[in-house]
Design an enzyme around this catalytic site. Structure first.
Site, short mmCIF file in Angstrom:
data_model
loop_
_atom_site.label_atom_id
_atom_site.label_comp_id
_atom_site.label_asym_id
_atom_site.label_seq_id
_atom_site.Cartn_x
_atom_site.Cartn_y
_atom_site.Cartn_z
N ARG A 125 -28.63 37.34 -21.48
CA ARG A 125 -28.58 37.95 -20.14
C ARG A 125 -29.87 38.68 -19.80
O ARG A 125 -29.92 39.39 -18.79
CB ARG A 125 -27.46 38.97 -20.07
CG ARG A 125 -26.14 38.28 -19.95
CD ARG A 125 -25.11 39.21 -19.40
NE ARG A 125 -23.84 38.64 -19.71
CZ ARG A 125 -22.77 38.72 -18.95
NH1 ARG A 125 -22.80 39.39 -17.83
NH2 ARG A 125 -21.65 38.16 -19.31
N ARG A 162 -22.54 45.43 -11.45
CA ARG A 162 -22.64 44.23 -12.31
C ARG A 162 -23.50 43.17 -11.62
O ARG A 162 -24.30 42.50 -12.26
CB ARG A 162 -21.23 43.68 -12.59
CG ARG A 162 -20.48 44.56 -13.61
CD ARG A 162 -18.99 44.32 -13.57
NE ARG A 162 -18.58 42.98 -13.91
CZ ARG A 162 -17.39 42.46 -13.62
NH1 ARG A 162 -16.48 43.19 -12.99
NH2 ARG A 162 -17.10 41.22 -13.97
N LYS A 170 -17.41 31.42 -14.90
CA LYS A 170 -17.84 30.99 -16.24
C LYS A 170 -16.63 30.80 -17.18
O LYS A 170 -16.49 29.77 -17.81
CB LYS A 170 -18.81 32.02 -16.85
CG LYS A 170 -20.05 32.26 -16.00
CD LYS A 170 -20.99 33.26 -16.64
CE LYS A 170 -20.48 34.69 -16.72
NZ LYS A 170 -20.27 35.36 -15.42
N ARG A 221 -8.93 43.69 -15.67
CA ARG A 221 -10.01 44.34 -16.43
C ARG A 221 -10.44 45.64 -15.77
O ARG A 221 -10.47 45.74 -14.55
CB ARG A 221 -11.21 43.39 -16.51
CG ARG A 221 -11.24 42.58 -17.78
CD ARG A 221 -12.20 41.46 -17.76
NE ARG A 221 -13.55 41.83 -17.36
CZ ARG A 221 -14.55 40.96 -17.27
NH1 ARG A 221 -14.34 39.69 -17.57
NH2 ARG A 221 -15.75 41.35 -16.90
N ARG A 262 -8.85 38.96 -9.71
CA ARG A 262 -8.65 38.32 -11.03
C ARG A 262 -7.59 39.05 -11.86
O ARG A 262 -7.54 40.27 -11.90
CB ARG A 262 -9.96 38.32 -11.81
CG ARG A 262 -9.72 37.85 -13.25
CD ARG A 262 -10.96 37.62 -14.05
NE ARG A 262 -11.97 38.63 -13.85
CZ ARG A 262 -13.23 38.48 -14.21
NH1 ARG A 262 -13.62 37.34 -14.75
NH2 ARG A 262 -14.08 39.44 -14.01
#
Ligand code: AP5
Length: 207
Positions: free
Chosen positions: A86, A160, A10, A149, A121
């Site tokens: 969400r 998640r 995203k 993160r 990431r």
């Protein structure tokens, strides 16, 4: 609106959409991380939910998004809402405000590919650029300043993903007419080409 599982791409695609269409990117995850970093009451409330990969309570999120959508720059340039709604309740909350997307992009990637994307990431705090150690390697000279993160571990990603799957159908139910599903397993540029097509073909419903 853009939706998809954790690490579906995203944020990567939002940067490209903003470049091309000049919309204001509203990333609820980024807004929440800024609140956490600033130590605000909202951030203090959000932190444990984010650490666990659960949805932050609506009392924190809903007003935050409504306020952001009311800002002048957003009204003038249009919005790109990333990571909101969400849940069915969040969709209901903005429905009540008359806020609807022209297009609802859903980036689909199978779960088994997502864990690799999560753990690899890294982002550049100076430019905001998102990299991946394998799929989009950063230039070697900036590697020391890259950050990972705190929720980008395999263990946290599993919850998640669970949270995403428990809620996504309720959200889609609100946007059946605007829904365009995008194959997120393609290269980043191919994903963007599909997104451009979807945006350019979208019927504009909002002023
Ligand atoms: P948020 O920050 O929104 O996290 P997320 O939904 O888990 O999504 P990510 O940011 O992890 O992934 P992405 O899809 O943007 O992927 P990216 O482009 O970086 O939310 C964090 C937390 O905040 C939530 O868990 C929750 O607690 C809270 N929260 C947020 N919104 C909320 C809400 N509305 N209500 C309540 N709580 C909320 O890409 C990932 C990696 O893959 C990168 O390394 C990238 O380089 C790579 N990549 C991207 N595309 C490709 C491709 N096509 N091929 C190969 N690699 C690719």
């Amino acid at each position: 609106m853009i939706a998809g599982a954790p690490a579906a791409g995203k944020g990567t695609q939002c940067a490209k959409i903003v470049d091309k269409y000049g919309l204001v990117h509203i990333s609820v995850g980024d807004l929440l991380r800024a609140e956490v970093a600033a130590g605000t009451p909202a951030g203090k409330k959000a932190k444990s939910f984010m650490d666990n990969g659960d949805l932050v309570p609506n009392e924190v999120v809903v007003e935050m998004v409504k306020n952001k959508l009311g800002e002048d720059a957003v009204q003038q340039n249009g919005w790109l809402l990333d990571g909101y709604p969400r849940s069915g309740e969040q969709a209901e909350a903005i429905e009540k405000e008359g806020i609807r997307p022209d297009v609802f992009l859903l980036i689909n990637v199978p779960d088994e590919l997502l864990i690799d994307r999560v753990v690899g990431r890294r982002s550049d705090p100076e430019t905001g650029e998102i990299y991946h150690l394998t799929f989009k390697p950063p230039p070697p000279e900036i590697v020391p300043r890259l950050v990972q993160r705190s929720d980008d571990t395999e263990e946290k990603a599993v919850n998640r993903l669970r949270t995403y799957h428990a809620n996504v159908d309720a959200v889609i139910g609100y946007y059946k007419e605007q829904l365009v599903e995008i194959d997120g397993t393609q290269s980043m540029d191919e994903v963007f080409a599909s997104i451009q097509k979807a945006i350019d073909n979208a019927k504009v419903v909002a002023a």
